[in-house]
Design a protein around this motif. Structure first.
Motif, PDB file in Angstrom:
ATOM      1  N   GLY A 176      -5.288   0.109   9.850  1.00  0.00           N
ATOM      2  CA  GLY A 176      -5.431  -1.331   9.988  1.00  0.00           C
ATOM      3  C   GLY A 176      -4.646  -2.144   8.980  1.00  0.00           C
ATOM      4  O   GLY A 176      -4.689  -3.368   9.013  1.00  0.00           O
ATOM      5  N   GLY A 177      -3.891  -1.485   8.105  1.00  0.00           N
ATOM      6  CA  GLY A 177      -3.135  -2.202   7.084  1.00  0.00           C
ATOM      7  C   GLY A 177      -1.661  -2.368   7.393  1.00  0.00           C
ATOM      8  O   GLY A 177      -0.904  -2.854   6.557  1.00  0.00           O
ATOM      9  N   THR A 230       0.788  -1.226   0.000  1.00  0.00           N
ATOM     10  CA  THR A 230       0.000   0.000   0.000  1.00  0.00           C
ATOM     11  C   THR A 230       0.818   1.273   0.000  1.00  0.00           C
ATOM     12  O   THR A 230       0.285   2.333  -0.285  1.00  0.00           O
ATOM     13  N   ALA A 231       2.112   1.221   0.327  1.00  0.00           N
ATOM     14  CA  ALA A 231       2.888   2.452   0.430  1.00  0.00           C
ATOM     15  C   ALA A 231       4.387   2.185   0.326  1.00  0.00           C
ATOM     16  O   ALA A 231       4.866   1.107   0.647  1.00  0.00           O
ATOM     17  N   GLU A 260       4.183   6.973   0.546  1.00  0.00           N
ATOM     18  CA  GLU A 260       3.492   7.308  -0.699  1.00  0.00           C
ATOM     19  C   GLU A 260       2.763   6.092  -1.249  1.00  0.00           C
ATOM     20  O   GLU A 260       3.314   4.985  -1.242  1.00  0.00           O
ATOM     21  N   ALA A 261       1.555   6.331  -1.745  1.00  0.00           N
ATOM     22  CA  ALA A 261       0.845   5.271  -2.470  1.00  0.00           C
ATOM     23  C   ALA A 261       1.576   5.075  -3.792  1.00  0.00           C
ATOM     24  O   ALA A 261       1.790   6.040  -4.531  1.00  0.00           O
ATOM     25  N   PRO A 262       2.006   3.846  -4.113  1.00  0.00           N
ATOM     26  CA  PRO A 262       2.822   3.634  -5.310  1.00  0.00           C
ATOM     27  C   PRO A 262       2.094   3.944  -6.615  1.00  0.00           C
ATOM     28  O   PRO A 262       2.725   4.370  -7.579  1.00  0.00           O
ATOM     29  N   ARG A 288       0.371   9.744  -3.930  1.00  0.00           N
ATOM     30  CA  ARG A 288      -0.286  10.481  -2.838  1.00  0.00           C
ATOM     31  C   ARG A 288       0.345  10.091  -1.510  1.00  0.00           C
ATOM     32  O   ARG A 288       0.620   8.917  -1.254  1.00  0.00           O
ATOM     33  N   ILE A 289       0.573  11.076  -0.649  1.00  0.00           N
ATOM     34  CA  ILE A 289       1.104  10.797   0.681  1.00  0.00           C
ATOM     35  C   ILE A 289      -0.025  10.255   1.543  1.00  0.00           C
ATOM     36  O   ILE A 289      -1.067  10.897   1.702  1.00  0.00           O
TER      37      ILE A 289
END
Length: 171
Positions: free
Chosen positions: A90-91, A5-6, A57-59, A63-64
């Motif tokens: 929760g991730g 997710t990031a 960051e979302a790959p 977006r931060i």
């Protein structure tokens, strides 16, 4: 460090505006100012650095979706802030951010890490407890203007060096 997710990377000055937007969403009553982030980042680079600030960051969009910061002084570090967008709760992103800060506390040769967390933020308290943080006290009215108390928590990240004991022998 990468998760599905990031992607974590060092926070830079151009991240301040998007981080501020997230800060105001997550902490509307006691959000940091741009000046506070600028001041922290001024101490985050170079041979005399005493801060670590990181963004997630979302790959797919860039977006931060999270950020975190740590300040070190002597053998003591302080988690200054951690924030994660609600759609990433929760991730495991909060854990990744905290892991990054704790690695840097060790690199700064800190023996302990302190943090303050709102007494009503049980989600964050549980995260810190999973990492071994223990409550050590309260700061009354710490979060303003809401006059919310802070729970102070501590983690020992390095064993203190044993004191040199001078042996005296008797014959």
């Amino acid at each position: 460090m990468t998760s599905p997710t990031a992607v974590l990377r060092e926070m830079r000055w151009w991240d301040i505006d998007p981080v501020l937007q997230l800060e105001h969403e997550l902490f509307p009553e006691d959000a940091w100012s741009a000046g506070m982030f600028w001041s922290e980042l001024a101490h985050a680079r170079g041979p005399q650095a005493t801060r670590r600030y990181v963004v997630a960051e979302a790959p797919d969009t860039g977006r931060i979706v999270g950020y975190a910061g740590l300040a070190a002084a002597g053998d003591l570090a302080d988690v200054q802030t951690i924030g994660v967008t609600r759609d990433h709760w929760g991730g495991g992103l909060g854990s990744e951010l905290l892991t990054d800060l704790l690695k840097h506390a060790t690199a700064f040769e800190c023996a302990e890490v302190l943090l303050e967390v709102r007494v009503d933020n049980t989600r964050a308290q549980k995260l810190y407890e999973r990492f071994g943080f223990e409550p050590i006290g309260f700061r009354r009215g710490y979060y303003q203007p809401g006059n919310i108390d802070a729970l102070v928590m501590r983690l020992h990240v390095q064993e203190p060096a044993p004191e040199h004991v001078q042996e005296t022998g008797t014959d």
